[in-house]
Design a protein around this motif. Structure first.
Motif, PDB file in Angstrom:
ATOM      1  N   ASP A 358       0.864  -1.188   0.000  1.00  0.00           N
ATOM      2  CA  ASP A 358       0.000   0.000   0.000  1.00  0.00           C
ATOM      3  C   ASP A 358       0.896   1.232   0.000  1.00  0.00           C
ATOM      4  O   ASP A 358       1.920   1.254   0.675  1.00  0.00           O
ATOM      5  CB  ASP A 358      -0.890  -0.001   1.252  1.00  0.00           C
ATOM      6  CG  ASP A 358      -2.122   0.882   1.080  1.00  0.00           C
ATOM      7  OD1 ASP A 358      -1.955   2.105   0.871  1.00  0.00           O
ATOM      8  OD2 ASP A 358      -3.241   0.335   1.156  1.00  0.00           O
ATOM      9  N   GLN A 359       0.504   2.243  -0.749  1.00  0.00           N
ATOM     10  CA  GLN A 359       1.296   3.478  -0.775  1.00  0.00           C
ATOM     11  C   GLN A 359       1.266   4.175   0.590  1.00  0.00           C
ATOM     12  O   GLN A 359       2.143   4.956   0.913  1.00  0.00           O
ATOM     13  CB  GLN A 359       0.783   4.433  -1.870  1.00  0.00           C
ATOM     14  CG  GLN A 359       0.993   3.920  -3.294  1.00  0.00           C
ATOM     15  CD  GLN A 359       2.441   3.581  -3.625  1.00  0.00           C
ATOM     16  OE1 GLN A 359       3.366   4.254  -3.178  1.00  0.00           O
ATOM     17  NE2 GLN A 359       2.651   2.527  -4.398  1.00  0.00           N
ATOM     18  N   ASN A 360       0.227   3.877   1.382  1.00  0.00           N
ATOM     19  CA  ASN A 360       0.096   4.452   2.715  1.00  0.00           C
ATOM     20  C   ASN A 360       0.564   3.428   3.752  1.00  0.00           C
ATOM     21  O   ASN A 360      -0.027   2.356   3.898  1.00  0.00           O
ATOM     22  CB  ASN A 360      -1.371   4.839   2.964  1.00  0.00           C
ATOM     23  CG  ASN A 360      -1.582   5.502   4.308  1.00  0.00           C
ATOM     24  OD1 ASN A 360      -1.238   4.955   5.345  1.00  0.00           O
ATOM     25  ND2 ASN A 360      -2.176   6.683   4.289  1.00  0.00           N
ATOM     26  N   ARG A 361       1.634   3.760   4.469  1.00  0.00           N
ATOM     27  CA  ARG A 361       2.239   2.820   5.421  1.00  0.00           C
ATOM     28  C   ARG A 361       1.249   2.386   6.512  1.00  0.00           C
ATOM     29  O   ARG A 361       1.142   1.202   6.833  1.00  0.00           O
ATOM     30  CB  ARG A 361       3.478   3.480   6.048  1.00  0.00           C
ATOM     31  CG  ARG A 361       4.232   2.615   7.055  1.00  0.00           C
ATOM     32  CD  ARG A 361       5.392   3.409   7.640  1.00  0.00           C
ATOM     33  NE  ARG A 361       5.982   2.786   8.817  1.00  0.00           N
ATOM     34  CZ  ARG A 361       7.017   1.976   8.812  1.00  0.00           C
ATOM     35  NH1 ARG A 361       7.599   1.671   7.673  1.00  0.00           N
ATOM     36  NH2 ARG A 361       7.496   1.471   9.928  1.00  0.00           N
ATOM     37  N   GLN A 363      -1.983   2.356   6.482  1.00  0.00           N
ATOM     38  CA  GLN A 363      -3.043   1.494   5.938  1.00  0.00           C
ATOM     39  C   GLN A 363      -2.524   0.079   5.691  1.00  0.00           C
ATOM     40  O   GLN A 363      -3.237  -0.904   5.896  1.00  0.00           O
ATOM     41  CB  GLN A 363      -3.593   2.091   4.642  1.00  0.00           C
ATOM     42  CG  GLN A 363      -4.597   3.211   4.903  1.00  0.00           C
ATOM     43  CD  GLN A 363      -5.128   3.843   3.623  1.00  0.00           C
ATOM     44  OE1 GLN A 363      -5.011   3.294   2.538  1.00  0.00           O
ATOM     45  NE2 GLN A 363      -5.715   5.029   3.768  1.00  0.00           N
TER      46      GLN A 363
END
Length: 379
Positions: A358-361, A363
């Motif tokens: 995921d590009q968001n750590r 998440q």
């Protein structure tokens, strides 16, 4: 190299999950794979070109197997070194080299190697038997590690007080000062025969205390860049001092005062690099092939944040494996399941891993916790 990669016969000692994932990459290059394993139903059996059922610690089995390959590699260090040394004398390529495997098979020799090469590591003392534990050079509590045959949390004990000595290993071991560490991290470094060297970004590890196995791995690390660079340089220095060809996993502690201490080495693809299949531009398995075939090394940069979870057999379950919750987690975006082809589960057996990208750590970590609580290996 004289032969093209697609003409090579690659012999792998060990047919478990690491060999299986190596073969999955080797297939892309038309490499012919040969596997030797003592388990007649090893995970590699049905995906390699030639499977030999036999002992990887027996001289004749390893020697005769190695004669059929162009390059011989390992997926576990517990192999017959004498056979590999003889194969090297006869001109076979063995990577990692037999001398490297010999050094890493013995944790005592490994620690001496760190000391001799100015590689930072925790203070230690070698002991021959448990009688020598009575007056160690440093106070309780300390760690006790068997010099040989320890893996996946086996062969390691925490010694809290003299009362623990009765139950201690009565074999050549090392005792190590207990490190008050903030985090265990790892860096995988690859080196080919031409000396080209590349490191994968540093990863952070969370442990299952009961199984003493990595349960959770997060890539890339969020530690400051200068600390990560320092860790990368330590990993490169170890690879250079070993003069290794292939992949080397360097496990390290970051202490609470920001020091980096090397804990252990693994001269092969390693649990701390499984996320790289989806999380990086090149996986550790392909990088190992590139290194041992003396090809240009691949791009190790992260594609995105990646969290890897080891899928361990549940406590109280022993029998044919059933994967509970598999469909639920497959409905999530960015979740990649890798099952290792093991028919039977038992408590804490490594049955697979799951990588979440995921590009968001945050998440990715949240989704990883959901996977961890949903997917269970039962019988």
């Amino acid at each position: 190299m004289a032969k093209q990669i697609s003409d090579l016969k690659l012999g792998i000692l060990g047919g478990g999950q690491l060999g299986r994932m190596m073969i999955q990459e080797a297939i892309n290059y038309n490499v012919t794979t040969l596997v030797l394993d003592p388990d007649a139903d090893a995970p590699c059996k049905h995906i390699c070109n030639h499977f030999t059922h036999g002992s990887i610690s027996d001289y004749d089995s390893v020697y005769n197997f190695g004669k059929k390959a162009d390059i011989i590699t390992i997926e576990i260090e517990k192999v017959n070194i004498e056979a590999l040394e003889q194969l090297e004398k006869e001109g076979k390529l063995v990577f990692p080299q037999a001398r490297v495997i010999r050094l890493i098979q013995d944790k005592g020799v490994q620690k001496q190697f760190f000391k001799e090469n100015d590689i930072p590591t925790a203070p230690f003392q070698l002991v021959s038997n448990k009688k020598e534990l009575i007056n160690p050079n440093f106070p309780f509590p300390y760690m006790l590690k068997q010099r040989k045959d320890g893996y996946d949390g086996k062969g390691v004990m925490k010694m809290e007080s003299p009362a623990d000595i009765d139950a201690a290993f009565d074999s050549p071991s090392l005792i190590e000062e207990l490190v008050d560490f903030e985090k265990e991290v790892a860096i995988i470094v690859a080196r080919n025969s031409d000396g080209e060297m590349k490191t994968f970004p540093m990863v952070e590890m969370e442990f299952n205390a009961e199984a003493n196995l990595v349960e959770f791995l997060i890539s890339p690390s969020t530690y400051p860049e200068d600390l990560q660079l320092k860790a990368e340089n330590i990993a490169k220095n170890v690879a250079l001092a070993l003069n290794i060809t292939g992949i080397l996993a360097v496990e390290m502690f970051i202490t609470k005062d920001g020091e980096i201490l090397v804990n252990e080495l693994a001269p092969r693809p390693h649990n701390s690099g499984h996320h790289s299949i989806e999380g990086n531009f090149v996986s550790q398995f392909e990088q190992h092939l590139r290194a041992i075939c003396n090809l240009p090394l691949g791009d190790t940069r992260s594609r995105s944040n990646a969290v890897m979870i080891n899928l361990l057999g549940e406590k109280g379950h022993d029998g044919v494996a059933v994967y509970e919750g598999l469909e639920k987690i497959m409905a999530l975006d960015g979740v990649y399941v890798h099952l290792y082809g093991k028919k039977y589960t038992k408590p804490f057996r490594k049955m697979g891993h799951v990588t979440i990208v995921d590009q968001n750590r945050e998440q990715a970590i949240e989704k990883a916790n959901l996977v961890k609580n949903t997917l269970k290996v039962i019988s």
